[in-house]
Design a protein around this motif. Structure first.
Motif, PDB file in Angstrom:
ATOM      1  N   VAL A 198       0.845  -1.201   0.000  1.00 35.72           N
ATOM      2  CA  VAL A 198       0.000   0.000   0.000  1.00 35.72           C
ATOM      3  C   VAL A 198       0.879   1.249   0.000  1.00 35.72           C
ATOM      4  CG1 VAL A 198      -2.023  -1.142   0.994  1.00 35.72           C
ATOM      5  CG2 VAL A 198      -0.356  -0.049   2.511  1.00 35.72           C
ATOM      6  N   GLN A 199       2.022   1.183   0.671  1.00 35.03           N
ATOM      7  CA  GLN A 199       2.928   2.331   0.697  1.00 35.03           C
ATOM      8  C   GLN A 199       3.490   2.613  -0.699  1.00 35.03           C
ATOM      9  OE1 GLN A 199       3.094  -0.284   2.869  1.00 35.03           O
ATOM     10  NE2 GLN A 199       2.496   0.695   4.791  1.00 35.03           N
ATOM     11  N   GLU A 200       3.844   1.558  -1.430  1.00 31.36           N
ATOM     12  CA  GLU A 200       4.343   1.748  -2.797  1.00 31.36           C
ATOM     13  C   GLU A 200       3.267   2.344  -3.692  1.00 31.36           C
ATOM     14  OE1 GLU A 200       7.298  -1.617  -4.202  1.00 31.36           O
ATOM     15  OE2 GLU A 200       5.701  -2.474  -2.944  1.00 31.36           O
ATOM     16  N   LEU A 201       2.045   1.842  -3.579  1.00 32.90           N
ATOM     17  CA  LEU A 201       0.964   2.365  -4.410  1.00 32.90           C
ATOM     18  C   LEU A 201       0.664   3.818  -4.060  1.00 32.90           C
ATOM     19  CD1 LEU A 201      -1.127   1.985  -6.619  1.00 32.90           C
ATOM     20  CD2 LEU A 201      -2.698   1.081  -4.876  1.00 32.90           C
ATOM     21  N   ALA A 202       0.749   4.171  -2.800  1.00 30.57           N
ATOM     22  CA  ALA A 202       0.465   5.542  -2.363  1.00 30.57           C
ATOM     23  C   ALA A 202       1.587   6.509  -2.729  1.00 30.57           C
ATOM     24  CB  ALA A 202       0.222   5.563  -0.859  1.00 30.57           C
ATOM     25  N   SER A 203       2.730   6.001  -3.115  1.00 28.99           N
ATOM     26  CA  SER A 203       3.877   6.842  -3.459  1.00 28.99           C
ATOM     27  C   SER A 203       3.531   7.753  -4.633  1.00 28.99           C
ATOM     28  CB  SER A 203       5.060   5.945  -3.834  1.00 28.99           C
ATOM     29  OG  SER A 203       6.035   6.680  -4.508  1.00 28.99           O
TER      30      SER A 203
ATOM     31  N   SER B  35     -10.710  -6.947  -1.379  1.00 36.40           N
ATOM     32  CA  SER B  35     -10.737  -6.722   0.071  1.00 36.40           C
ATOM     33  C   SER B  35      -9.379  -6.992   0.692  1.00 36.40           C
ATOM     34  CB  SER B  35     -11.793  -7.614   0.733  1.00 36.40           C
ATOM     35  OG  SER B  35     -13.078  -7.286   0.255  1.00 36.40           O
ATOM     36  N   LEU B  36      -8.798  -8.153   0.373  1.00 40.15           N
ATOM     37  CA  LEU B  36      -7.528  -8.565   0.989  1.00 40.15           C
ATOM     38  C   LEU B  36      -6.437  -8.941  -0.006  1.00 40.15           C
ATOM     39  CD1 LEU B  36      -8.904 -10.674   3.951  1.00 40.15           C
ATOM     40  CD2 LEU B  36      -7.459  -8.653   4.134  1.00 40.15           C
ATOM     41  N   GLY B  37      -6.792  -9.252  -1.234  1.00 42.96           N
ATOM     42  CA  GLY B  37      -5.790  -9.621  -2.225  1.00 42.96           C
ATOM     43  C   GLY B  37      -5.948 -11.011  -2.790  1.00 42.96           C
ATOM     44  N   ILE B  38      -7.084 -11.644  -2.557  1.00 42.22           N
ATOM     45  CA  ILE B  38      -7.305 -13.003  -3.053  1.00 42.22           C
ATOM     46  C   ILE B  38      -8.051 -12.963  -4.389  1.00 42.22           C
ATOM     47  CG2 ILE B  38      -8.397 -15.234  -2.552  1.00 42.22           C
ATOM     48  CD1 ILE B  38      -7.838 -14.533   0.471  1.00 42.22           C
ATOM     49  N   ARG B  39      -9.179 -12.294  -4.424  1.00 42.06           N
ATOM     50  CA  ARG B  39      -9.900 -12.162  -5.695  1.00 42.06           C
ATOM     51  C   ARG B  39      -9.061 -11.387  -6.708  1.00 42.06           C
ATOM     52  NH1 ARG B  39     -15.493  -9.628  -3.742  1.00 42.06           N
ATOM     53  NH2 ARG B  39     -14.103  -8.756  -2.163  1.00 42.06           N
ATOM     54  N   SER B  40      -8.325 -10.393  -6.225  1.00 43.27           N
ATOM     55  CA  SER B  40      -7.512  -9.583  -7.137  1.00 43.27           C
ATOM     56  C   SER B  40      -6.391 -10.399  -7.785  1.00 43.27           C
ATOM     57  CB  SER B  40      -6.951  -8.355  -6.424  1.00 43.27           C
ATOM     58  OG  SER B  40      -6.281  -8.690  -5.237  1.00 43.27           O
TER      59      SER B  40
ATOM     60  N   LYS C 262       0.219  -6.014 -10.956  1.00 43.85           N
ATOM     61  CA  LYS C 262       0.556  -6.242  -9.554  1.00 43.85           C
ATOM     62  C   LYS C 262      -0.720  -6.373  -8.738  1.00 43.85           C
ATOM     63  CE  LYS C 262       4.897  -3.891 -10.034  1.00 43.85           C
ATOM     64  NZ  LYS C 262       5.507  -2.588 -10.022  1.00 43.85           N
ATOM     65  N   ASN C 263      -0.604  -7.090  -7.631  1.00 48.73           N
ATOM     66  CA  ASN C 263      -1.708  -7.332  -6.699  1.00 48.73           C
ATOM     67  C   ASN C 263      -1.439  -6.520  -5.439  1.00 48.73           C
ATOM     68  OD1 ASN C 263      -3.808  -8.411  -5.207  1.00 48.73           O
ATOM     69  ND2 ASN C 263      -2.983 -10.476  -5.128  1.00 48.73           N
ATOM     70  N   LEU C 264      -2.388  -5.699  -5.017  1.00 49.15           N
ATOM     71  CA  LEU C 264      -2.208  -4.886  -3.823  1.00 49.15           C
ATOM     72  C   LEU C 264      -2.252  -5.772  -2.588  1.00 49.15           C
ATOM     73  CD1 LEU C 264      -1.795  -2.056  -2.652  1.00 49.15           C
ATOM     74  CD2 LEU C 264      -4.293  -1.866  -2.505  1.00 49.15           C
ATOM     75  N   TYR C 265      -1.134  -5.871  -1.904  1.00 46.38           N
ATOM     76  CA  TYR C 265      -1.001  -6.710  -0.716  1.00 46.38           C
ATOM     77  C   TYR C 265      -1.952  -6.228   0.381  1.00 46.38           C
ATOM     78  CZ  TYR C 265       1.094  -9.222   3.163  1.00 46.38           C
ATOM     79  OH  TYR C 265       1.292 -10.055   4.232  1.00 46.38           O
ATOM     80  N   GLY C 266      -2.875  -7.100   0.758  1.00 49.30           N
ATOM     81  CA  GLY C 266      -3.829  -6.773   1.818  1.00 49.30           C
ATOM     82  C   GLY C 266      -5.039  -5.994   1.342  1.00 49.30           C
ATOM     83  N   GLY C 267      -5.065  -5.638   0.061  1.00 52.80           N
ATOM     84  CA  GLY C 267      -6.218  -4.987  -0.537  1.00 52.80           C
ATOM     85  C   GLY C 267      -6.636  -3.683   0.127  1.00 52.80           C
ATOM     86  N   ILE C 268      -7.910  -3.373  -0.045  1.00 53.26           N
ATOM     87  CA  ILE C 268      -8.434  -2.123   0.503  1.00 53.26           C
ATOM     88  C   ILE C 268      -8.427  -2.144   2.032  1.00 53.26           C
ATOM     89  CG2 ILE C 268     -10.890  -2.741   0.496  1.00 53.26           C
ATOM     90  CD1 ILE C 268     -11.413   0.186  -0.546  1.00 53.26           C
TER      91      ILE C 268
END
Length: 171
Positions: free
Chosen positions: A39-44, A97-102, A118-124
């Motif tokens: 999430v930190q990388e995506l928010a960068s 939600s967490l990174g499984i469906r994604s 890429k898959n967002l680790y831990g999702g939203i």
């Protein structure tokens, strides 16, 4: 497809309580066929990714990451995505939600020829747990996050847990 989600939720309900960490949960369900992004990388500010939400539209309406596009899960349409994103080398981040469906949607994108998925680790949930903003259907910031189910909700530590379109909340 809805049957698979129901079975998945039941299995998670039965086995999920033994999970002690998010990394163990994701390791149980994902094979890392799609690399994670934090999430930190995506928010960068340096990240220029297209963000796709692999949750259902009713979940997206409650809240989503800014500038995300809902592609859904049960009714995911790869043709819609290829029309929307013709550049198959563009960085794409998929979340749920967490990174499984994604991960499942990310694998479909990779099979369609996308090279930088890429898959967002831990999702939203992880996004909100790290105090990043989420937006409602009116593009206003909100503390509400669709928690998918009571079983999944334990992974959402921050925000208001929403379980249905009627905005029932817990906590």
């Amino acid at each position: 497809m809805k049957v698979y989600i129901s079975i998945f939720v039941l299995l998670f309900s039965f086995f999920g309580y033994s999970q002690k960490t998010l990394s163990k949960l994701l390791k149980q369900y994902n094979d890392k066929g799609v690399p994670y992004i934090s999430v930190q990388e995506l928010a960068s500010p340096n990240t220029d990714a297209i963000i796709l939400d692999a949750r259902e539209p009713s979940e997206f309406e409650v809240s989503h990451i800014e500038d995300a596009t809902c592609v859904g899960y049960n009714d995911f349409d790869i043709d819609r995505v290829t029309t929307m994103i013709p550049d198959k080398d563009k960085e794409i981040v998929v979340y749920c939600s967490l990174g499984i469906r994604s991960e499942s949607i990310g694998e479909k994108l990779k099979r369609a020829g996308y090279t930088n998925v890429k898959n967002l680790y831990g999702g939203i949930f992880e996004w909100k747990n790290n105090n990043f903003e989420v937006y409602n259907s009116n593009n206003k910031t909100t503390d509400s996050v669709h928690a998918f189910s009571k079983e999944w909700s334990k992974w959402l530590k921050n925000g208001i847990k929403v379980y249905s379109k009627t905005l029932k909340t817990d906590g």
